[in-house]
Structure formats: structure tokens, C-alpha cells
Scaffold this motif. Structure first.
Motif, mmCIF file in Angstrom:
data_model
loop_
_atom_site.group_PDB
_atom_site.id
_atom_site.type_symbol
_atom_site.label_atom_id
_atom_site.label_comp_id
_atom_site.label_asym_id
_atom_site.label_seq_id
_atom_site.Cartn_x
_atom_site.Cartn_y
_atom_site.Cartn_z
ATOM 1 N N MET A 1 0.951 -1.296 0.060
ATOM 2 C CA MET A 1 -0.059 0.104 0.035
ATOM 3 C C MET A 1 0.775 1.289 0.093
ATOM 4 S SD MET A 1 -3.177 -0.898 2.616
ATOM 5 C CE MET A 1 -4.328 -2.224 2.159
ATOM 6 N N ILE A 2 2.117 1.285 0.608
ATOM 7 C CA ILE A 2 2.782 2.269 0.562
ATOM 8 C C ILE A 2 4.222 2.209 0.037
ATOM 9 C CG2 ILE A 2 1.773 3.312 2.914
ATOM 10 C CD1 ILE A 2 4.538 2.343 4.252
ATOM 11 N N GLY A 3 4.457 1.132 -0.776
ATOM 12 C CA GLY A 3 5.454 0.900 -1.520
ATOM 13 C C GLY A 3 6.656 0.613 -0.848
ATOM 14 N N VAL A 4 6.806 0.071 0.365
ATOM 15 C CA VAL A 4 7.652 -0.305 1.193
ATOM 16 C C VAL A 4 7.969 -1.628 1.580
ATOM 17 C CG1 VAL A 4 8.969 0.083 3.504
ATOM 18 C CG2 VAL A 4 7.623 1.903 2.350
ATOM 19 N N ALA A 5 9.249 -2.266 1.437
ATOM 20 C CA ALA A 5 9.337 -3.611 1.703
ATOM 21 C C ALA A 5 8.892 -4.117 2.944
ATOM 22 C CB ALA A 5 10.866 -3.963 1.390
ATOM 23 N N PRO A 6 8.328 -5.239 3.029
ATOM 24 C CA PRO A 6 7.929 -5.859 4.272
ATOM 25 C C PRO A 6 9.165 -5.755 5.475
ATOM 26 C CG PRO A 6 7.123 -7.242 2.870
ATOM 27 C CD PRO A 6 8.128 -6.339 1.919
ATOM 28 N N SER A 7 10.345 -6.017 4.975
ATOM 29 C CA SER A 7 11.527 -6.159 5.994
ATOM 30 C C SER A 7 11.716 -4.643 6.514
ATOM 31 C CB SER A 7 12.819 -6.705 5.112
ATOM 32 O OG SER A 7 12.936 -5.785 4.103
ATOM 33 N N THR A 8 11.486 -3.796 5.834
ATOM 34 C CA THR A 8 11.473 -2.280 6.354
ATOM 35 C C THR A 8 10.471 -1.974 7.227
ATOM 36 O OG1 THR A 8 12.764 -1.774 4.083
ATOM 37 C CG2 THR A 8 11.744 0.292 5.582
ATOM 38 N N LEU A 9 9.345 -2.504 6.661
ATOM 39 C CA LEU A 9 8.198 -2.257 7.882
ATOM 40 C C LEU A 9 8.521 -2.673 9.315
ATOM 41 C CD1 LEU A 9 4.985 -2.903 5.573
ATOM 42 C CD2 LEU A 9 5.527 -0.875 6.863
ATOM 43 N N LYS A 10 9.172 -3.948 9.321
ATOM 44 C CA LYS A 10 9.404 -4.732 10.501
ATOM 45 C C LYS A 10 10.418 -3.853 11.335
ATOM 46 C CE LYS A 10 8.552 -9.305 9.107
ATOM 47 N NZ LYS A 10 9.025 -10.733 9.096
ATOM 48 N N ASN A 16 6.534 1.630 9.746
ATOM 49 C CA ASN A 16 5.343 0.794 10.258
ATOM 50 C C ASN A 16 4.092 1.307 10.716
ATOM 51 O OD1 ASN A 16 4.099 -0.704 13.002
ATOM 52 N ND2 ASN A 16 5.517 -2.385 11.724
ATOM 53 N N LEU A 17 4.420 2.503 11.100
ATOM 54 C CA LEU A 17 3.088 3.462 11.338
ATOM 55 C C LEU A 17 2.403 3.884 10.067
ATOM 56 C CD1 LEU A 17 4.696 5.559 14.309
ATOM 57 C CD2 LEU A 17 2.928 3.895 14.673
ATOM 58 N N ARG A 18 3.280 4.209 9.123
ATOM 59 C CA ARG A 18 2.642 4.642 7.807
ATOM 60 C C ARG A 18 1.725 3.609 7.343
ATOM 61 N NH1 ARG A 18 5.980 5.661 3.492
ATOM 62 N NH2 ARG A 18 4.149 6.811 2.564
ATOM 63 N N GLY A 19 2.325 2.097 7.483
ATOM 64 C CA GLY A 19 1.742 1.034 6.769
ATOM 65 C C GLY A 19 0.386 0.695 7.762
ATOM 66 N N LEU A 24 -5.473 0.849 7.973
ATOM 67 C CA LEU A 24 -6.759 1.157 8.743
ATOM 68 C C LEU A 24 -7.471 2.090 7.455
ATOM 69 C CD1 LEU A 24 -8.356 1.534 11.316
ATOM 70 C CD2 LEU A 24 -7.083 3.688 11.644
ATOM 71 N N ALA A 25 -6.818 3.062 6.765
ATOM 72 C CA ALA A 25 -7.406 3.657 5.897
ATOM 73 C C ALA A 25 -8.353 3.072 4.667
ATOM 74 C CB ALA A 25 -6.585 4.940 5.161
ATOM 75 N N SER A 26 -7.674 1.916 4.364
ATOM 76 C CA SER A 26 -8.203 0.903 3.356
ATOM 77 C C SER A 26 -9.365 0.426 3.797
ATOM 78 C CB SER A 26 -7.119 0.072 2.839
ATOM 79 O OG SER A 26 -7.039 -1.224 4.077
ATOM 80 N N TYR A 27 -9.489 0.204 5.301
ATOM 81 C CA TYR A 27 -10.857 -0.532 5.751
ATOM 82 C C TYR A 27 -12.070 0.824 5.886
ATOM 83 C CZ TYR A 27 -8.004 -4.404 7.394
ATOM 84 O OH TYR A 27 -7.390 -5.505 7.382
ATOM 85 N N GLN A 28 -11.437 1.833 5.924
ATOM 86 C CA GLN A 28 -12.465 3.090 5.987
ATOM 87 C C GLN A 28 -13.009 3.227 4.625
ATOM 88 O OE1 GLN A 28 -13.515 4.628 8.307
ATOM 89 N NE2 GLN A 28 -14.466 6.376 7.934
ATOM 90 N N ARG A 29 -12.463 3.216 3.610
ATOM 91 C CA ARG A 29 -12.769 3.160 2.364
ATOM 92 C C ARG A 29 -13.777 2.119 1.945
ATOM 93 N NH1 ARG A 29 -7.082 4.186 1.356
ATOM 94 N NH2 ARG A 29 -6.677 6.216 1.133
ATOM 95 N N GLN A 30 -13.596 0.965 2.384
ATOM 96 C CA GLN A 30 -14.429 0.035 2.203
ATOM 97 C C GLN A 30 -15.744 0.041 2.830
ATOM 98 O OE1 GLN A 30 -12.511 -3.751 3.278
ATOM 99 N NE2 GLN A 30 -10.591 -3.414 1.908
ATOM 100 N N ILE A 31 -15.705 0.700 4.173
ATOM 101 C CA ILE A 31 -16.910 0.947 4.853
ATOM 102 C C ILE A 31 -17.834 1.924 4.652
ATOM 103 C CG2 ILE A 31 -17.706 0.884 7.324
ATOM 104 C CD1 ILE A 31 -15.353 -0.748 7.933
ATOM 105 N N THR A 32 -17.034 3.190 4.430
ATOM 106 C CA THR A 32 -18.034 4.670 4.365
ATOM 107 C C THR A 32 -17.796 5.292 3.196
ATOM 108 O OG1 THR A 32 -16.041 5.793 5.380
ATOM 109 C CG2 THR A 32 -17.437 4.637 6.730
#
Length: 509
Positions: A1-10, A16-19, A24-32
Motif C-alpha cells: 500500500m505504501i511501496g515499502v518492503a515488508p522487511s523495512t516495515l518490520k 511501520n506506522l505509515r503502513g 486502517l484507511a483501506s478499511y475506512q474506504r471499504q466501509i464508508t
């Protein structure tokens, strides 16, 4: 979603916070279908973020988050940074969104899994504090039952595991007087209790009300009896052997990485009476042997296995307790000190994960690197007078053992050594598959080798009766079911020092 490798997110906190925010934002778009500035309108997205499978659990998670938003929170991180969220009492969560998530309407585990003699209830932990799974039916076996102490009260422990901020849980909490037990995570699910995910994956965690340094004050006969009844019940359900390679303390769990060793927990500590507890389980059939005339303790052969077995009431040891000031404490204990030479004034052995410089161990109650505990099995490396040497943490360690009084033979122990032609065996703390064995899109867990630990040719250690498969687990998400990854390698779980370790069976003989 943010173009960052999983190892970097870890490893990168900001990414990690951006991911997390993007998810969370993707869930919000799906719901509302809108990114409202009103926090209350994000209730459904927060509930979905919990990854819970039922509305009750998802709702509890979201309610916990919004309680923090409304009341505020302050915390000082380990690095000293102060984090503050101001209270926002005007936020009104839109709880009606919960119905649109398509989750089950009832919780998966409402009835406690307990033996009939226990006064047991089910109070669910916060959904973020455990993972939903389908052990054992999914191929993930329960192999360990882990005993902890809360370092606090019964009610406080239950409350802490209900708090999403804690990030931890146990399957059961036991009251000190034996009058009550609370199950907080279904046994099919994975509680976060041992500080080692692979051990969590294969373990059931039981927390005792009490404080390790004050063990006899809190660990009552009724608590031992109630906990033993629960352990026997669980062991029968999951076919867990009733021995000290499978019924273990938190202080027998090796952390997942060497850097975590200094922070490794040491509960239930030196005053949990393993002799009494395992006797309640009759785990090693001592009663049968005693009826047949007892067992010889003085027969110690080099290369043979022995069980550490000091009589708790007679095994008086001194430790230093530093909370808040340092003081000596001498009383019956479940452990023996391990020394570098066969004499009482020799330095205690050094655990290199705790002391990379090789400096001697200490008698501090939280210094777990220089002790062995009741019920653990080791291979005899040498004998000299009243002292017995065992292979311990990559070296010879000496325990005071006049006439074999503190050990008993373990003739049925399974001993592993480096394979013929191998110079050494790698020591691990988990048993994950190789990276190439993970399906595409799933991050591989690191099988971290404890490079500071040695297992060279000439040494030997006692392993559990059967090897374990390399495996890993990924809980279900809204877009896929749970995934179990199994590798083609197997590992032996060995008693390496005070803690258990794993070694690849391809390297041993």
C-alpha cells in the motif's frame, strides 16, 4: 500500500506506522467510502483492524481504542520518549458500523475449557493480544504448557490482558488461593505470553497470581493443586508429555534473538516448587518407583544423562534481590548454581547471551544464566569428588552433588550429539521453515542462530523424545484464510542451559 518492503516495515518505526495507517484507511474506504475527519465515524474500520472473526471480539477491541481516545493516555517509552494523547471526550463512535463487517455474531469461545473441579470462567482478552487459530486441527500442535507468574494480582492480570495497550495475554490466570481460574484465550488460539512467537505457536500459557521473589507467600498448596488439575486436563487433550521438557516455566523459554536475552523473563522463579508440582502430576511416576524400593542416586556415569533433583525443602540457596534495594535472601529453592570449577568458591559460569565479555555470573535472582532447575536433564561430562560436571550452555558446568544427592539417573533420556564428521551444531531458539518454503506474498520468519552459543563435537545434550517439524502460522485476514507453512526440516528441542533451544536434526546424530 505504501511501496515499502515488508522487511523495512518490520524494523523502521515510521514506515511501520505509515503502513498501519494505510491499512486502517483501506478499511475506512471499504466501509464508508469517505475519509471523515470525525474519529467516531472510523469505528467500523478500527473494529476491522482487530482482525477478529466475531462481532463481540471486534467490538471489544474498538471500544478499547475509543476509550483511550476519549480519556487520553500518557506513556514513557523504553527509549525515554514521552508519548501523550490528549483526551477527547466529545468523540462518539458509530457502533452501528459493526453490523456491516459481515462477522460472526457470537464469540467462538464462551464456555471455559477447564476440568470440572475448577471454579473457572471465560473472560476474553483484547483481540489484539492474541491470534485466532485452529490448533491442533490445522497441524500446529500444542507441545508445551508454560507456567508464569503475573508479578501482580489476579484481578490486575485479568484486567491487563483485556487492555489492548498491553499487547500480551495468557490462556489462563490462576488465583493464589486456588479458588478461581479465568480462561482468557481459547486453547485453539495463540496467546502472546512467552516472548518467543514460535513457543507461543506451540504453547498454552498459564499465569499465576503472585510475585516470583515472594514465591512461598503466593504459591499456596491450593494453587499448586488447582494448576496441576488444569495441566493434567490440557496434557490429556493435546497429548503433551508430562515432563520438564514440555511442562516448563517462562524462565525455560529462550528469547527469539540473542539481543533479547538480557530482558528475558525469569518467572515463576526459584521458589516455584517443581518437585511438588510435578509430583501432583505424577509426571515421572515417582510414586510407582518409590513403592518398588526407590532409585539409586549415587550411580553417575560420564556420558550418561541425569535429572536435576534436589529436595526442595533441603535445597537452601542464597540469592540477591534488588527491588528496590539489594538484599540477600536465603530459603529453600528449586535450583542449583553451576560453577566453572569443582569448588564452592569458583566463579559461576557465564552465559554469553547475557555477558558477551565472558564475565562471571552472579547470584542475583534475575540472573538466570548460571543455574539449573529441578527436573531438567543434562549429560554428565565429568565427576570429581562431591562435584558433577554437566554439558551446560556449550561448556562444562559443575554442580555440587555429593553422593549424587542432587541428581537421579535418567536412563530413558534421548541424547543428541554432533553428527559424525561435523565439528559443531548450530543452536537456535525457534524452528521455522526456510525462506524459500514460504508461499509468495507471506514474509518469512527469521530462523535466528545464537552465534554466541556453542555445541561442538564432544558435547552432548538431552532432547525431547521426538523432533518437531519446522512450521509457521499466519492468521486469517479479510482476503484469505489462515495459512500454516511447514518446512521439510525437523528440529530437536534440547535442554541447553536453564532454557530450551532447538537444533536441526540434520546436524546431529
Amino acid at each position: 500500500m505504501i511501496g515499502v518492503a515488508p522487511s523495512t516495515l518490520k524494523r523502521d518505526e515510521l514506515q511501520n506506522l505509515r503502513g498501519g495507517a494505510a491499512l486502517l484507511a483501506s478499511y475506512q474506504r471499504q466501509i464508508t467510502r469517505e475519509m471523515s475527519p470525525d474519529p467516531g465515524s472510523w469505528y467500523g474500520a478500527v473494529a476491522q483492524y482487530s482482525q477478529a472473526a466475531d462481532t463481540a471480539t471486534a467490538g471489544r477491541f474498538a471500544d478499547g481504542v475509543f476509550t483511550v481516545i476519549r480519556t487520553g493516555k500518557q506513556r514513557v517509552r523504553k527509549d525515554g520518549q514521552r508519548v501523550s494523547l490528549p483526551e477527547t471526550p466529545s468523540v462518539r463512535p458509530t457502533r452501528s458500523q459493526l453490523a456491516s463487517l459481515g462477522l460472526r455474531t457470537t464469540a467462538a469461545a464462551a464456555v471455559p475449557e477447564c476440568p470440572g473441579e475448577l471454579n473457572c470462567r471465560f473472560v476474553p482478552a483484547a483481540a489484539s493480544n492474541y491470534q485466532v487459530s485452529t490448533r491442533n486441527s490445522n497441524g500446529i500442535d500444542v507441545d508445551f504448557i508454560v507456567i508464569h507468574d503475573l508479578e501482580g494480582s489476579y484481578d490486575g492480570g485479568v484486567s491487563w490482558f483485556q487492555d489492548p495497550v498491553s499487547g500480551v495475554s495468557a490462556h489462563y490466570v490462576m488465583k493464589a488461593d486456588g479458588s478461581a481460574a479465568t480462561q482468557m484465550v481459547a486453547t485453539k488460539d495463540i496467546a502472546f505470553h512467552a516472548g518467543n512467537y514460535w513457543m507461543n505457536l506451540h504453547g498454552v500459557g498459564i499465569e499465576m497470581e503472585g510475585y516470583a521473589a515472594q514465591g512461598p507467600t503466593w504459591f499456596t498448596p491450593a494453587q499448586y493443586k488447582a494448576t496441576a488439575a488444569l495441566v493434567v486436563y490440557l496434557a490429556r487433550r493435546f497429548d503433551v508429555p508430562l515432563d520438564r521438557k514440555h511442562i516448563i516455566g517462562h524462565d525455560n523459554v529462550l528469547p527469539p534473538r540473542p539481543a533479547r536475552a538480557p530482558d528475558a523473563h525469569w518467572d515463576p522463579g526459584p521458589y516455584w516448587d517443581w518437585e511438588k508440582f510435578m509430583g501432583l502430576l505424577d509426571a515421572d511416576h515417582r510414586q510407582e518407583r518409590e513403592a518398588e524400593g526407590g532409585e539409586a542416586r549415587g550411580n553417575i556415569g560420564i556420558g550418561e544423562a541425569v535429572t536435576i533433583a534436589p529436595a526442595y525443602g533441603e535445597n537452601v540457596q542464597t540469592v540477591t534481590v534488588c527491588a528496590p534495594t539489594c538484599r540477600s535472601q536465603t530459603q529453600p529453592s528449586n535450583f542449583l548454581y553451576v560453577r566453572t570449577e569443582p569448588r564452592a568458591d569458583a566463579p559461576l559460569v557465564s552465559d554469553l547471551a547475557l555477558r558477551p565479555d565472558g564475565s562471571a555470573g552472579s547470584d542475583r535472582i534475575d540472573d538466570w544464566g548460571s543455574t539449573v532447575m529441578w527436573g531438567q536433564d543434562f549429560v554428565v561430562a565429568d565427576t570429581r569428588g562431591d562435584w558433577t560436571a554437566i554439558w551446560f550452555g556449550g561448556r562444562k558446568g559443575w554442580i555440587h552433588n555429593p553422593a549424587g544427592v542432587n541428581t537421579r539417573p535418567a536412563p530413558d533420556a534421548r541424547i543428541v550429539r554432533p553428527a559424525s564428521g561435523a565439528t559443531s551444531v548450530s543452536v537456535y531458539t525457534t524452528a521455522y521453515p526456510r525462506a524459500a518454503e514460504y508461499p509468495q506474498g507471506l514474509p518469512a520468519s527469521a530462523q535466528t542462530r545464537f552465534d554466541v552459543y556453542a555445541f561442538p563435537q564432544g558435547q552432548a545434550y538431552v532432547a525431547a523424545r521426538t523432533p518437531v517439524d519446522a512450521d509457521d502460522f499466519f492468521p486469517a485476514t479479510p482476503t484469505r484464510p489462515e495459512v500454516v507453512v511447514t518446512g521439510d526440516q525437523t528440529y530437536d528441542v534440547i535442554q541447553y542451559n536453564r532454557r530450551l533451544a532447538t537444533v536441526n536434526t540434520a546436524e546431529t546424530g
